[in-house]
Design a protein around this motif. Structure first.
Motif, PDB file in Angstrom:
ATOM      1  N   LEU A   1       0.858  -1.110   0.094  1.00  0.00           N
ATOM      2  CA  LEU A   1      -0.099   0.037   0.168  1.00  0.00           C
ATOM      3  C   LEU A   1       0.905   1.268  -0.037  1.00  0.00           C
ATOM      4  O   LEU A   1       1.559   1.227   0.919  1.00  0.00           O
ATOM      5  CB  LEU A   1      -0.912  -0.068   1.370  1.00  0.00           C
ATOM      6  CG  LEU A   1      -2.225   0.726   1.252  1.00  0.00           C
ATOM      7  CD1 LEU A   1      -3.241   0.238   0.214  1.00  0.00           C
ATOM      8  CD2 LEU A   1      -2.833   0.405   2.580  1.00  0.00           C
ATOM      9  N   HIS A   2       0.984   2.006  -0.920  1.00  0.00           N
ATOM     10  CA  HIS A   2       1.772   3.026  -1.314  1.00  0.00           C
ATOM     11  C   HIS A   2       1.045   4.513  -1.459  1.00  0.00           C
ATOM     12  O   HIS A   2       0.284   4.466  -2.499  1.00  0.00           O
ATOM     13  CB  HIS A   2       2.803   2.778  -2.228  1.00  0.00           C
ATOM     14  CG  HIS A   2       4.139   3.544  -2.188  1.00  0.00           C
ATOM     15  ND1 HIS A   2       5.449   3.230  -2.046  1.00  0.00           N
ATOM     16  CD2 HIS A   2       4.061   5.102  -2.373  1.00  0.00           C
ATOM     17  CE1 HIS A   2       6.096   4.393  -2.096  1.00  0.00           C
ATOM     18  NE2 HIS A   2       5.583   5.322  -2.387  1.00  0.00           N
ATOM     19  N   ILE A   3       1.094   5.184  -0.621  1.00  0.00           N
ATOM     20  CA  ILE A   3       0.332   6.681  -0.909  1.00  0.00           C
ATOM     21  C   ILE A   3       1.425   7.779  -1.055  1.00  0.00           C
ATOM     22  O   ILE A   3       2.133   7.861  -0.267  1.00  0.00           O
ATOM     23  CB  ILE A   3      -0.652   6.778   0.190  1.00  0.00           C
ATOM     24  CG1 ILE A   3      -1.531   5.998   0.276  1.00  0.00           C
ATOM     25  CG2 ILE A   3      -1.187   8.209  -0.165  1.00  0.00           C
ATOM     26  CD1 ILE A   3      -2.635   5.863   1.530  1.00  0.00           C
ATOM     27  N   GLN A   4       1.404   8.498  -2.025  1.00  0.00           N
ATOM     28  CA  GLN A   4       2.278   9.471  -2.682  1.00  0.00           C
ATOM     29  C   GLN A   4       1.786  10.746  -2.794  1.00  0.00           C
ATOM     30  O   GLN A   4       0.956  10.851  -3.374  1.00  0.00           O
ATOM     31  CB  GLN A   4       3.016   9.008  -3.821  1.00  0.00           C
ATOM     32  CG  GLN A   4       4.421   9.792  -4.197  1.00  0.00           C
ATOM     33  CD  GLN A   4       5.174   9.442  -5.437  1.00  0.00           C
ATOM     34  OE1 GLN A   4       4.557   9.487  -6.576  1.00  0.00           O
ATOM     35  NE2 GLN A   4       5.933   8.367  -5.430  1.00  0.00           N
ATOM     36  N   TYR A   5       2.411  11.759  -1.943  1.00  0.00           N
ATOM     37  CA  TYR A   5       2.243  13.147  -2.278  1.00  0.00           C
ATOM     38  C   TYR A   5       3.162  13.984  -3.058  1.00  0.00           C
ATOM     39  O   TYR A   5       4.412  13.505  -2.739  1.00  0.00           O
ATOM     40  CB  TYR A   5       2.139  14.001  -1.091  1.00  0.00           C
ATOM     41  CG  TYR A   5       0.933  13.671   0.043  1.00  0.00           C
ATOM     42  CD1 TYR A   5      -0.188  14.397   0.185  1.00  0.00           C
ATOM     43  CD2 TYR A   5       1.029  12.356   0.613  1.00  0.00           C
ATOM     44  CE1 TYR A   5      -1.061  14.088   1.017  1.00  0.00           C
ATOM     45  CE2 TYR A   5      -0.325  11.992   1.384  1.00  0.00           C
ATOM     46  CZ  TYR A   5      -1.070  12.966   1.628  1.00  0.00           C
ATOM     47  OH  TYR A   5      -2.328  12.628   2.378  1.00  0.00           O
ATOM     48  N   SER A   6       2.600  14.535  -4.465  1.00  0.00           N
ATOM     49  CA  SER A   6       3.905  15.107  -5.052  1.00  0.00           C
ATOM     50  C   SER A   6       3.436  16.781  -5.013  1.00  0.00           C
ATOM     51  O   SER A   6       2.453  17.123  -5.157  1.00  0.00           O
ATOM     52  CB  SER A   6       3.711  14.775  -6.573  1.00  0.00           C
ATOM     53  OG  SER A   6       3.636  13.313  -6.842  1.00  0.00           O
ATOM     54  N   PHE A   7       4.789  17.502  -4.966  1.00  0.00           N
ATOM     55  CA  PHE A   7       4.753  18.713  -4.900  1.00  0.00           C
ATOM     56  C   PHE A   7       5.457  19.374  -6.076  1.00  0.00           C
ATOM     57  O   PHE A   7       6.887  19.583  -5.811  1.00  0.00           O
ATOM     58  CB  PHE A   7       5.436  19.232  -3.682  1.00  0.00           C
ATOM     59  CG  PHE A   7       4.713  18.613  -2.360  1.00  0.00           C
ATOM     60  CD1 PHE A   7       3.743  19.289  -1.598  1.00  0.00           C
ATOM     61  CD2 PHE A   7       5.114  17.313  -2.000  1.00  0.00           C
ATOM     62  CE1 PHE A   7       3.141  18.789  -0.418  1.00  0.00           C
ATOM     63  CE2 PHE A   7       4.443  16.818  -0.931  1.00  0.00           C
ATOM     64  CZ  PHE A   7       3.259  17.510  -0.049  1.00  0.00           C
ATOM     65  N   PRO A   8       4.894  19.887  -7.214  1.00  0.00           N
ATOM     66  CA  PRO A   8       5.420  20.402  -8.411  1.00  0.00           C
ATOM     67  C   PRO A   8       6.273  21.664  -8.228  1.00  0.00           C
ATOM     68  O   PRO A   8       7.130  21.909  -9.070  1.00  0.00           O
ATOM     69  CB  PRO A   8       4.518  20.164  -9.430  1.00  0.00           C
ATOM     70  CG  PRO A   8       3.019  20.488  -8.737  1.00  0.00           C
ATOM     71  CD  PRO A   8       3.504  19.579  -7.467  1.00  0.00           C
ATOM     72  N   PHE A   9       5.624  22.644  -7.406  1.00  0.00           N
ATOM     73  CA  PHE A   9       6.117  23.974  -7.390  1.00  0.00           C
ATOM     74  C   PHE A   9       7.127  23.977  -6.210  1.00  0.00           C
ATOM     75  O   PHE A   9       8.051  24.376  -6.446  1.00  0.00           O
ATOM     76  CB  PHE A   9       5.053  24.933  -7.181  1.00  0.00           C
ATOM     77  CG  PHE A   9       4.151  24.916  -8.491  1.00  0.00           C
ATOM     78  CD1 PHE A   9       4.494  24.431  -9.533  1.00  0.00           C
ATOM     79  CD2 PHE A   9       3.086  25.802  -8.443  1.00  0.00           C
ATOM     80  CE1 PHE A   9       3.827  24.678 -10.760  1.00  0.00           C
ATOM     81  CE2 PHE A   9       2.508  26.074  -9.529  1.00  0.00           C
ATOM     82  CZ  PHE A   9       2.639  25.543 -10.808  1.00  0.00           C
ATOM     83  N   LEU A  10       6.624  23.649  -4.894  1.00  0.00           N
ATOM     84  CA  LEU A  10       7.113  23.896  -3.841  1.00  0.00           C
ATOM     85  C   LEU A  10       6.970  22.912  -2.848  1.00  0.00           C
ATOM     86  O   LEU A  10       5.760  22.433  -2.572  1.00  0.00           O
ATOM     87  CB  LEU A  10       7.015  25.170  -3.011  1.00  0.00           C
ATOM     88  CG  LEU A  10       7.451  25.602  -1.759  1.00  0.00           C
ATOM     89  CD1 LEU A  10       8.703  26.097  -1.817  1.00  0.00           C
ATOM     90  CD2 LEU A  10       6.476  26.562  -0.898  1.00  0.00           C
ATOM     91  N   PHE A  11       8.100  22.195  -2.068  1.00  0.00           N
ATOM     92  CA  PHE A  11       7.939  21.291  -0.870  1.00  0.00           C
ATOM     93  C   PHE A  11       8.127  22.214   0.423  1.00  0.00           C
ATOM     94  O   PHE A  11       9.056  22.849   0.598  1.00  0.00           O
ATOM     95  CB  PHE A  11       8.882  20.373  -0.879  1.00  0.00           C
ATOM     96  CG  PHE A  11       8.776  19.146  -0.113  1.00  0.00           C
ATOM     97  CD1 PHE A  11       7.957  18.099  -0.124  1.00  0.00           C
ATOM     98  CD2 PHE A  11       9.289  19.268   1.403  1.00  0.00           C
ATOM     99  CE1 PHE A  11       7.711  17.324   0.877  1.00  0.00           C
ATOM    100  CE2 PHE A  11       9.251  18.417   2.542  1.00  0.00           C
ATOM    101  CZ  PHE A  11       8.535  17.378   2.136  1.00  0.00           C
ATOM    102  N   PRO A  12       6.986  22.276   1.231  1.00  0.00           N
ATOM    103  CA  PRO A  12       6.907  23.377   2.340  1.00  0.00           C
ATOM    104  C   PRO A  12       8.007  22.935   3.046  1.00  0.00           C
ATOM    105  O   PRO A  12       8.497  21.685   3.590  1.00  0.00           O
ATOM    106  CB  PRO A  12       5.821  22.783   2.919  1.00  0.00           C
ATOM    107  CG  PRO A  12       4.875  22.349   1.947  1.00  0.00           C
ATOM    108  CD  PRO A  12       5.594  21.729   0.932  1.00  0.00           C
ATOM    109  N   PRO A  13       8.866  24.068   3.474  1.00  0.00           N
ATOM    110  CA  PRO A  13      10.189  23.786   4.147  1.00  0.00           C
ATOM    111  C   PRO A  13       9.850  23.319   5.565  1.00  0.00           C
ATOM    112  O   PRO A  13       8.837  24.004   6.285  1.00  0.00           O
ATOM    113  CB  PRO A  13      10.872  25.299   4.528  1.00  0.00           C
ATOM    114  CG  PRO A  13       9.699  26.032   3.961  1.00  0.00           C
ATOM    115  CD  PRO A  13       8.824  25.404   3.031  1.00  0.00           C
ATOM    116  N   GLY A  14      10.484  22.130   6.275  1.00  0.00           N
ATOM    117  CA  GLY A  14      10.115  21.576   7.569  1.00  0.00           C
ATOM    118  C   GLY A  14       9.061  20.852   7.363  1.00  0.00           C
ATOM    119  O   GLY A  14       8.802  20.411   8.535  1.00  0.00           O
TER     120      GLY A  14
END
Length: 1028
Positions: free
Chosen positions: A866-879
């Motif tokens: 079971l693999h759930i993936q979040y992708s952030f094309p513009f910005l990965f929130p710092p921290g």
């Protein structure tokens, strides 16, 4: 498989890993299969309902099915039916053939004389043959979502027909004989190509529900009043500009949808529709509120979103039964006092207007549970009060009645930029002048200064100087808030077009994600080190590249919004019939929410003030005075910063000033209550005042925390100084703090032994070891933390509360805190995930994770991942990864952390959280949550990951303008080791499993079917992970 799964869930309370438990599970599984087989044999002798799945696109009927009354062959990709079906199924009453590939209605269907219901929606029908007239007993017919261009005249033979769905086809008109369907009660003819309102419909005297939305005609016939029995009428998205007067004779109407038209007014006699309970007039061109609606006393739902309304009538209170009132995205400047008389209101949506002041006695609307008011220039009550809800508004207004008014113009000013941009010198120049700026170095982390810009008007800026060092990335977002003015500082000497993103683009993405619609002033420093031509060229390049980045971002969002629109036009049935479509299985509701979020991001772009103002902080102080004047001018703009003129009760302002006087780190609730009494606030009125001061960033008060709600952290400069200590990342500075008895910087190290708070001796070598462990692994014991924070904290209780507060913020967590009882005097150890530097987990974990699955394998079953993936094309929130690491600690055990991965267990089920940084502009940064189990026990994997998904969703709510997507990766692709597994939409996590669906096709390999339990959770998550 569905029954098996449910039985497993009922009979097993957990999953064991011992050999004995696995053996018992195997036996249970065998018994369940045996029981299922026995039940199947028993049912065959007396079947009434039957659902069949195809094999190789063919259906094989079982024997002894003569008594079947309901046959479901949907979702099988069938193109034909078996011969002899009509002669076998003599008692069949309901036949479901939806979601197949029929190009025509099978002839065998017309032999089913007893048929009462037929569903052939979502096929490839281009016509309906004349044989349909043989189904004279038919009461319900659904042929929606096909490509039908014409209905046969023989449809008139269906004299018993009561429900007909012909929506989402290519019909241009209806046959003349259609008018003979005298018993028809429900007709769905929406989303066709009807060029005029079909006159045949007017002859249907029993018609109660009619949907003609999304067609080509733009007007209703004058004799529309013939629909005297109609109670529910949908006429959305028809581009109608007027309604005929005769429309007002439809006096049976109860529900009316007129959204998406071009109406500018309603007919004068519209008030005759006294039975009307719901009307939707959203997305029209109404400039004035339709006064005629006020005469319909029984109205319960009124939707007027996205019009051009500027005011609401004073006698709005006449609609006493109103429960839902949506007025969002208009130009309304104020609400009438009578609106508080609508005491039955449950939904009140006002966002996207120009409302500055709410009427008195707003607390009378106590039943409102859906309340949306953002994007209004609210000053009375302030936005921070309104966002908390109706009870807080009531408390504010009560306090305002008991106290005098107070207006204190104060604005938050945030300086941000790269390390070495010159933020600190700029701050000193603007606030203090040349003397303060000379020789200043920005190495103290985050600093806060009070700047009285205009003493005559009492205009004050609270200036936040955010360090440009990456060490502080985790905590900097805490200081980015709405209703602040942002100054982006760029070092013009070191700037070049190649490093635009690092100097400017990244910070604009950060602000856009955290504070959409923020006001940004660009300031170029070190102008004295550049020539005039160089300053001009670099300033122009900054603006050019800002425009290019904005154009790319907007185009990307518009493309996504267009894809959502196209998916909505397809309809849910099309989306749920093929995994090849973009938003497979996503509900209309989730798609509309996604569209709303995309539209919000498109409508709330940053407000960037131009041009770049070049300054020098040296003796010349070039353009510094001009910058001061510009900041004051922008702050005074009421359309940009209405909150600068917010109205507060005098008692609240006094409470704020009284809280600034004590020098302690914190106050107890009772200490705060005593200050409240001095301000004229009784204990029952203190809560709302503290809540406002917390929301507006004046102090910290966590009313939702069992531990912290008893305390008020009023000394923010001291707390920020504590944060600066933890995030310096400098070994010598940390050792200085530990070894020096006085202020930091005192080099008088005499003793090789230091005494901690318990009187225990700590050798210098031990302290060095602790500092090294902190910088590499993020670990510190509480006794060393107390030494590190002196003199900022004085007592053990100071330390306890600070660590609780840091854990609440997601900065650190206690690794040896018992789940139920205190530590009994043992030293507490704290983990700061942002300091973990090792790239891989421990060796034994790495070995277990080998083989591409990132999870240890169990020998007894074939594992499904079971693999759930979040992708952030513009910005990965710092921290984000570090804070998420803290938030999940209460859910997991036996965890092992590395810089980008966490391996842990939920009970006995393994989970892996992985962060993959972007390796190029075209690759999105990702954050994944994975687990595994055997297929019969896959619910345990869902049980393991779901709380972690919900924790991550809560953190992402803090980033309202962040663009990201969520997907469930295909288990079959992962098992094959595919480097690019198919990704199912993350919105499915918040949707129930489709009834009757057991498998889903993987588009990457059309022959593979994925069990539905590997795509949909047993219970939907509370909030869709893609939405905020």
């Amino acid at each position: 498989m569905k029954t098996l799964h449910e039985n497993k869930e009922e009979q097993e309370g957990g999953s064991g890993c011992s050999a004995m438990e696995d053996k018992e599970n195997n036996l249970k599984t065998a018994r369940l299969w045996r029981d299922a087989a026995l039940r199947s044999r028993k049912l065959r002798s007396n079947l009434r309902q039957l659902t069949l799945c195809s094999k190789d696109n063919q259906i094989i009927l079982p024997e002894d099915i003569a008594d079947i009354e309901v046959l479901n062959l949907g979702n099988n990709s069938l193109q034909e039916l078996p011969d002899g079906l009509g002669s076998t199924l003599n008692n069949l009453r309901i036949l479901v053939l939806r979601r197949n590939k029929f190009s025509a209605v099978p002839r065998v269907v017309f032999e089913l004389g007893q048929l009462v219901e037929l569903d052939m929606s979502h096929n490839c029908l281009r016509s309906v043959s004349e044989g349909v007239g043989q189904l004279r007993g038919l009461k319900k017919l659904c042929i929606s979502h096909n490509k039908i261009q014409q209905l046969p005249a023989q449809i008139a033979a269906l004299q018993l027909l009561e429900e007909l769905d012909i929506s989402f086809n290519d019909l241009h008109d209806l046959p003349r004989a259609f008018c003979s369907l005298g018993r028809l009660r429900t007709l769905d003819a929406d989303h066709n190509k009807l060029n005029q309102f079909p006159p045949e419909i007017l002859a249907l005297g029993e018609l109660e529900e009619l949907d003609c939305s999304g067609n080509k005609f733009e007007a209703l016939p004058a004799d529309v009043m013939k629909l005297q029995s109609t109670k529910i009428l949908w006429l959305s998205s028809l581009h109608m500009s007027t309604l005929p007067d005769s429309f007002c004779q439809l006096q049976q109407l109860e529900s009316l949808m007129l959204d998406g038209n071009k109406l500018t007014a309603l007919p004068p006699a519209f008030g005759r529709l006294q039975r009307l309970k719901m009307i939707n007039l959203s997305s029209n061109e109404l400039e004035a509120f339709p006064q005629v609606l006020l005469s319909i006393a029984g109205l319960e739902e009124l939707y007027l979103s996205r019009n051009k309304l500027s005011h609401i009538p004073e006698d709005m209170g006449r609609l006493g039964k109103l429960a839902n009132l949506w007025l969002d995205n208009n130009s309304i400047t104020y609400l009438p006092d009578s609106i508080v008389e609508l005491e039955k209101l449950e939904e009140l949506v006002l966002q996207g207007n120009q409302i500055a002041i709410l009427p008195d006695n707003f607390g009378k609307l106590s039943k409102v549970n859906i309340w949306k008011v953002k994007d209004n220039p609210l000053i009375q009550p302030p936005y921070e009060v309104c966002m908390k809800g109706i009870p807080y508004i009531a408390a504010y207004q009560k306090e305002l009645a008991l106290s005098q008014l107070a207006v204190k113009p104060r604005l938050k000013l945030v300086l941000m930029g790269m390390k070495g941009a010159g933020k600190t010198r700029l701050r000193q120049s603007v606030v203090g002048g040349q003397q303060d700026a000379m020789g200043t170095q920005g190495n103290k982390g985050i600093e806060v200064t009070n700047w009285v810009a205009d003493a005559g008007r009492r205009l004050t800026f609270l200036v936040y100087d955010l360090s440009g060092k990456q060490n502080y990335d985790l905590i900097k977002p805490f200081f980015l808030s709405p209703a602040a003015l942002y100054v982006l500082v760029v070092n013009l000497k070191t700037y070049s077009p190649k490093n635009f993103y690092a100097h400017v683009g990244y910070f604009l993405h950060l602000l856009s994600a955290k504070v959409p619609h923020a006001v940004v002033c660009l300031v170029g420093t070190h102008a004295d080190l550049c020539g005039e031509v160089e300053v001009e060229e670099k300033s122009l390049d900054v603006h050019r590249q800002i425009g290019l980045q904005e154009k790319r971002d907007v185009q990307s969002l518009r493309t996504l919004a267009l894809q959502v629109d196209q998916a909505l036009e397809q309809g849910y049935s099309v989306r749920s019939s093929s995994p090849h479509v973009l938003f497979y299985g996503v509900s209309d509701r989730n798609l509309r929410r996604r569209k709303s979020q995309l539209q919000y991001m498109l409508n709330h772009r940053l407000q960037i003030l131009s041009p770049v103002l070049s300054v020098s902080c040296t003796e010349t102080q070039t353009n510094i005075q001009r910058l001061r004047e510009k900041l004051m001018s922008v702050a005074d703009h009421r359309d940009i910063f209405p909150n600068l003129h917010r109205v507060l009760p005098k008692s609240w302002q006094m409470l704020e000033e009284l809280h600034f006087k004590p020098k302690d780190l914190w106050l107890s609730w009772w200490d705060s209550a005593r200050l409240g009494l001095q301000a004229g606030l009784t204990e029952d009125r203190l809560q709302s005042a503290l809540s406002y001061l917390h929301e507006s960033g004046k102090l910290l008060y966590f009313e939702d925390s069992l531990t912290l709600k008893e305390y008020v952290f009023h000394n923010l400069p001291r707390f920020i100084a504590i944060l600066n200590v933890f995030f310096q990342r400098d070994e010598s500075t940390l050792l200085d703090r530990l070894l020096c008895e006085g202020e930091r910087g005192d080099k008088g190290r005499v003793s090789l032994v230091i005494e901690d708070e318990k009187g225990e001796n700590l050798r210098v070598t031990h302290l060095q070891h602790h500092v090294e462990g902190f910088l590499q692994h993020g670990l510190l014991p509480s006794n060393v933390i107390r030494l590190l924070l002196r003199p900022l904290i004085q007592t053990q209780q100071d330390l306890h509360l600070i660590m609780e507060l840091l854990e609440k913020m997601g900065v650190c967590y206690c690794i040896n805190k018992p789940r139920s009882k205190p530590l009994n005097g043992a030293t507490a150890w704290y983990k700061f995930p942002s300091y973990v530097s090792s790239e891989e987990p421990r060796a034994e974990v790495a070995e277990a994770a080998a083989g591409g699955s990132s999870l240890p394998l169990c020998p007894f079953f074939s594992m499904e991942q079971l693999h759930i993936q979040y992708s952030f094309p513009f910005l990965f929130p710092p921290g984000l990864f570090a804070r998420f690491s803290v938030q999940i600690n209460c859910h997991v055990v036996q965890r092992t952390d590395s810089r980008h991965q966490i391996f842990a267990y939920r009970g006995k089920v393994p989970v892996v959280i992985s962060h993959r940084p972007s390796r190029g502009k075209l690759q999105a940064e990702t954050l994944s949550i994975a687990s595994h189990a055997s297929l019969p026990n896959i619910w345990t994997a869902w049980q393991a990951v779901t709380p972690l998904v919900e924790e991550l969703n809560v953190l992402l709510q803090e980033w309202p303008g962040l663009h990201y997507s969520v997907h469930i990766l295909c288990s079959k692709c992962l098992k094959r080791g595919s480097s690019s597994p198919h990704a199912f939409p993350g919105e499915l996590l918040s949707q129930p499993r489709p009834e009757g669906l057991t498998e889903v096709i993987c588009p990457k390999n059309g022959s593979e079917r994925v069990n539905v339990a590997l795509v949909y959770p047993p219970t939907p998550t509370v909030v869709s992970p893609c939405l905020k």
